[in-house]
Scaffold this motif. Structure first.
Motif, PDB file in Angstrom:
ATOM      1  N   GLU A 169     138.405 -45.437  11.946  1.00 10.58           N
ATOM      2  CA  GLU A 169     138.590 -45.853  10.733  1.00 10.58           C
ATOM      3  C   GLU A 169     138.108 -44.748   9.605  1.00 10.58           C
ATOM      4  O   GLU A 169     136.669 -44.736   9.870  1.00 10.58           O
ATOM      5  CB  GLU A 169     138.137 -47.392  10.560  1.00 10.58           C
ATOM      6  N   PHE A 170     138.882 -44.313   8.860  1.00 10.09           N
ATOM      7  CA  PHE A 170     138.118 -43.525   7.753  1.00 10.09           C
ATOM      8  C   PHE A 170     138.393 -44.333   6.624  1.00 10.09           C
ATOM      9  O   PHE A 170     139.264 -44.721   5.971  1.00 10.09           O
ATOM     10  CB  PHE A 170     139.103 -42.235   7.577  1.00 10.09           C
ATOM     11  N   ARG A 171     137.310 -44.194   5.685  1.00  8.23           N
ATOM     12  CA  ARG A 171     137.141 -45.061   4.548  1.00  8.23           C
ATOM     13  C   ARG A 171     136.882 -43.956   3.398  1.00  8.23           C
ATOM     14  O   ARG A 171     135.680 -43.590   3.358  1.00  8.23           O
ATOM     15  CB  ARG A 171     136.389 -46.188   4.459  1.00  8.23           C
ATOM     16  N   TRP A 172     138.008 -43.392   2.831  1.00  9.20           N
ATOM     17  CA  TRP A 172     137.672 -42.364   1.790  1.00  9.20           C
ATOM     18  C   TRP A 172     137.219 -43.127   0.479  1.00  9.20           C
ATOM     19  O   TRP A 172     137.540 -44.076   0.316  1.00  9.20           O
ATOM     20  CB  TRP A 172     138.769 -41.230   1.830  1.00  9.20           C
ATOM     21  N   ARG A 173     136.846 -42.195  -0.421  1.00  3.92           N
ATOM     22  CA  ARG A 173     136.353 -42.596  -1.840  1.00  3.92           C
ATOM     23  C   ARG A 173     135.463 -43.816  -1.479  1.00  3.92           C
ATOM     24  O   ARG A 173     135.634 -44.694  -2.360  1.00  3.92           O
ATOM     25  CB  ARG A 173     137.508 -42.851  -2.543  1.00  3.92           C
ATOM     26  N   THR A 174     134.734 -43.838  -0.596  1.00  2.03           N
ATOM     27  CA  THR A 174     133.568 -44.951  -0.385  1.00  2.03           C
ATOM     28  C   THR A 174     132.264 -44.480  -0.254  1.00  2.03           C
ATOM     29  O   THR A 174     132.045 -43.633   0.735  1.00  2.03           O
ATOM     30  CB  THR A 174     134.132 -45.682   0.756  1.00  2.03           C
ATOM     31  N   GLY A 175     131.548 -44.533  -1.367  1.00  2.00           N
ATOM     32  CA  GLY A 175     130.130 -44.104  -1.106  1.00  2.00           C
ATOM     33  C   GLY A 175     129.121 -44.944  -0.526  1.00  2.00           C
ATOM     34  O   GLY A 175     129.187 -46.279  -0.628  1.00  2.00           O
ATOM     35  N   ALA A 176     128.307 -44.433   0.437  1.00  9.16           N
ATOM     36  CA  ALA A 176     127.166 -45.251   0.732  1.00  9.16           C
ATOM     37  C   ALA A 176     126.056 -45.468  -0.101  1.00  9.16           C
ATOM     38  O   ALA A 176     125.682 -44.438  -0.809  1.00  9.16           O
ATOM     39  CB  ALA A 176     126.883 -44.674   1.997  1.00  9.16           C
ATOM     40  N   LEU A 177     125.569 -46.660  -0.360  1.00  5.32           N
ATOM     41  CA  LEU A 177     124.663 -46.948  -1.327  1.00  5.32           C
ATOM     42  C   LEU A 177     123.251 -47.231  -0.539  1.00  5.32           C
ATOM     43  O   LEU A 177     122.344 -47.049  -1.354  1.00  5.32           O
ATOM     44  CB  LEU A 177     124.951 -48.048  -2.067  1.00  5.32           C
ATOM     45  N   GLY A 178     123.229 -47.650   0.544  1.00  3.51           N
ATOM     46  CA  GLY A 178     121.890 -47.902   1.520  1.00  3.51           C
ATOM     47  C   GLY A 178     122.144 -48.250   2.745  1.00  3.51           C
ATOM     48  O   GLY A 178     123.338 -48.749   3.226  1.00  3.51           O
ATOM     49  N   VAL A 179     121.199 -48.315   3.726  1.00  3.92           N
ATOM     50  CA  VAL A 179     121.279 -48.339   5.123  1.00  3.92           C
ATOM     51  C   VAL A 179     120.175 -49.350   5.418  1.00  3.92           C
ATOM     52  O   VAL A 179     118.975 -49.244   4.884  1.00  3.92           O
ATOM     53  CB  VAL A 179     121.070 -47.120   5.615  1.00  3.92           C
ATOM     54  N   GLU A 180     120.467 -50.356   6.399  1.00  5.74           N
ATOM     55  CA  GLU A 180     119.415 -50.993   7.030  1.00  5.74           C
ATOM     56  C   GLU A 180     119.942 -51.322   8.292  1.00  5.74           C
ATOM     57  O   GLU A 180     121.032 -50.977   8.759  1.00  5.74           O
ATOM     58  CB  GLU A 180     119.044 -52.560   6.071  1.00  5.74           C
ATOM     59  N   PRO A 181     118.800 -51.628   9.282  1.00  4.69           N
ATOM     60  CA  PRO A 181     119.350 -51.658  10.729  1.00  4.69           C
ATOM     61  C   PRO A 181     120.642 -52.554  10.878  1.00  4.69           C
ATOM     62  O   PRO A 181     120.494 -53.874  10.232  1.00  4.69           O
ATOM     63  CB  PRO A 181     118.163 -52.410  11.376  1.00  4.69           C
ATOM     64  N   GLY A 182     121.630 -52.318  11.325  1.00  7.60           N
ATOM     65  CA  GLY A 182     123.023 -53.012  11.546  1.00  7.60           C
ATOM     66  C   GLY A 182     123.941 -53.053  10.262  1.00  7.60           C
ATOM     67  O   GLY A 182     125.026 -53.690  10.386  1.00  7.60           O
ATOM     68  N   ALA A 183     123.500 -52.467   9.226  1.00  6.06           N
ATOM     69  CA  ALA A 183     124.251 -53.042   7.874  1.00  6.06           C
ATOM     70  C   ALA A 183     124.275 -51.506   6.954  1.00  6.06           C
ATOM     71  O   ALA A 183     123.208 -51.072   6.618  1.00  6.06           O
ATOM     72  CB  ALA A 183     123.746 -53.964   7.176  1.00  6.06           C
TER      73      ALA A 183
END
Ligand SMILES: Cc1cc2nc3c(=O)[nH]c(=O)nc-3n(C[C@H](O)[C@H](O)[C@H](O)COP(=O)(O)OP(=O)(O)OC[C@H]3O[C@@H](n4cnc5c(N)ncnc54)[C@H](O)[C@@H]3O)c2cc1C
Length: 359
Positions: A155-169
């Protein structure tokens, strides 16, 4: 995006490094989502030479390059993009360059006449032909691979910025994605998402000026001169010291702008002409015309005629003291970047190794 959805692997970044992780994971039957803030593949992956220069590297880079070579050969027919195996021709036009090639002993040694029979360059004294190198069209290969992976269920989600990462999310501009493993493959923008990781590994930006010119009928990518100071198989020779001193004395601008004198023709016959390098934490938005004039002058000298320039652009890649960034800042989270500007040559193999370790 609807409510929370769950995946085996979430990848941030749809450049060749992110796509490599998605490909390796889908190959293992995993459920994969890729998010990218752009509307399509638009980063360094489409702005380069498309040169997969396996032979000119040593150590870890060579390992990833060998695996990457296999993976390009596998993906191209399946994804339906242009790939050829023309090798690389390293052209020597000075005694110092000849000495570097002789000492490196890489590939087949050619006389000046052999070189000029194979490619339309002038003034060749000799050369080395590296038969194993591959070539793709950088503007086509990444996007075609992404389409192929989408057909295989990624699945590609374009125009979607990552804001932060945590284990599992993974937190994005369009909601949260739940995934057992998360790979952050955002090239130089690691410092935007995980500044501690970027600082710890000394991540900077390297900005490059590139041009597209009318073709000259080049069946094989060619490099020469100061390029030999860039690739470890040549730069690691003792003769490279004399070559550097000669360039310093005769044309110091090549070293000041860290020029990679490389030329590769795309399938439509246009010629990629490279390139300069400028490193720093940020990239100047102002491209210096003198850099493009230098690249034009060098190309004119190489091919014995002035080339008509069709396009100019800037590419940026992550740069750091180590060749590769492979960090594990949290459980199940990996930050992966090629930090030497050889991501087309090594990125798929590196990604495959990371996915093998994660799953
Ligand atoms: C001019 C030039 C010439 C080169 N020539 C060669 C060559 O001939 N051979 C070779 O091997 N290598 C070459 N390279 C290097 C190669 O292009 C790179 O190493 C490689 O493309 C890097 O891939 P990537 O996936 O890490 O980065 P990119 O292709 O830049 O992809 C990173 C992606 O991350 C996305 N992103 C960033 N932050 C976020 C966020 N917060 N949320 C969502 N998405 C985000 C971006 O939108 C981008 O799509 C060259 C590079 C340049 C610039």
């Amino acid at each position: 995006m609807t409510a929370r959805e769950s995946y085996d692997l979430a990848v941030v970044g749809a450049g060749i490094v992110g796509l490599g992780h998605a490909a390796a994971a889908v190959e293992r039957g995993l459920r994969v989502v890729v998010v990218d803030r752009a509307a399509g593949v638009a980063g360094a992956t489409v702005r380069n030479f498309g040169h997969i220069g396996t032979s000119a590297h040593r150590g870890e880079a060579r390992e990833h390059a060998e695996r990457t070579r296999e993976l390009w050969l596998r993906h191209a027919p399946r994804a339906g993009f242009w790939l050829r195996a023309p090798g690389t021709l390293v052209v020597a036009r000075s005694d110092e360059e000849l000495a570097v090639l002789a000492e490196a002993g890489e590939g087949t040694a050619l006389s000046g006449n052999d070189v000029m029979r194979r490619v339309p360059v002038v003034g060749a004294l000799g050369g080395a032909y590296l038969p194993r190198d591959l070539q793709v069209d950088p503007r086509e290969a990444g996007p075609a691979l992404a389409r192929h992976l989408a057909r295989r269920g990624v699945e590609f989600r374009w125009r979607t910025g990552a804001l932060g990462v945590e284990p599992g999310a993974l937190h994005t501009t369009r909601g949260e994605i739940s995934a057992s493993a998360i790979v952050v493959a955002v090239n130089h923008d690691v410092d935007q998402l995980l500044p501690d990781v970027a600082d710890r590994h000394g991540i900077e930006r390297c900005a490059l000026d590139m041009m597209l010119a009318d073709g000259v009928g080049l069946g094989v990518p060619v490099l020469t001169g100061s390029s030999m100071l860039r690739y470890s198989a040549f730069a690691g020779t003792t003769a490279a010291g004399a070559l550097r001193r000669r360039i310093e004395a005769e044309e110091p601008e090549l070293l000041a702008r860290d020029v990679n004198q490389m030329y590769a023709e795309r399938p439509d016959g246009s010629l990629l002409v490279g390139d300069t390098h400028a490193r720093g934490l940020s990239v100047s938005p102002f491209q210096d015309e003198a850099a493009f004039e230098l690249l034009s002058r060098l190309a004119g000298r190489m091919f014995g005629r002035e080339l008509r320039i069709r396009q100019r652009w800037q590419g940026v890649y992550a740069s750091a003291p180590q060749d590769f960034l492979r960090a594990a800042p949290m459980d199940g989270v990996r930050v992966v970047s090629v930090t030497t500007g050889i991501g087309m040559t090594t990125g798929l193999g590196l990604a495959d190794a990371v996915v093998a370790e994660l799953f």
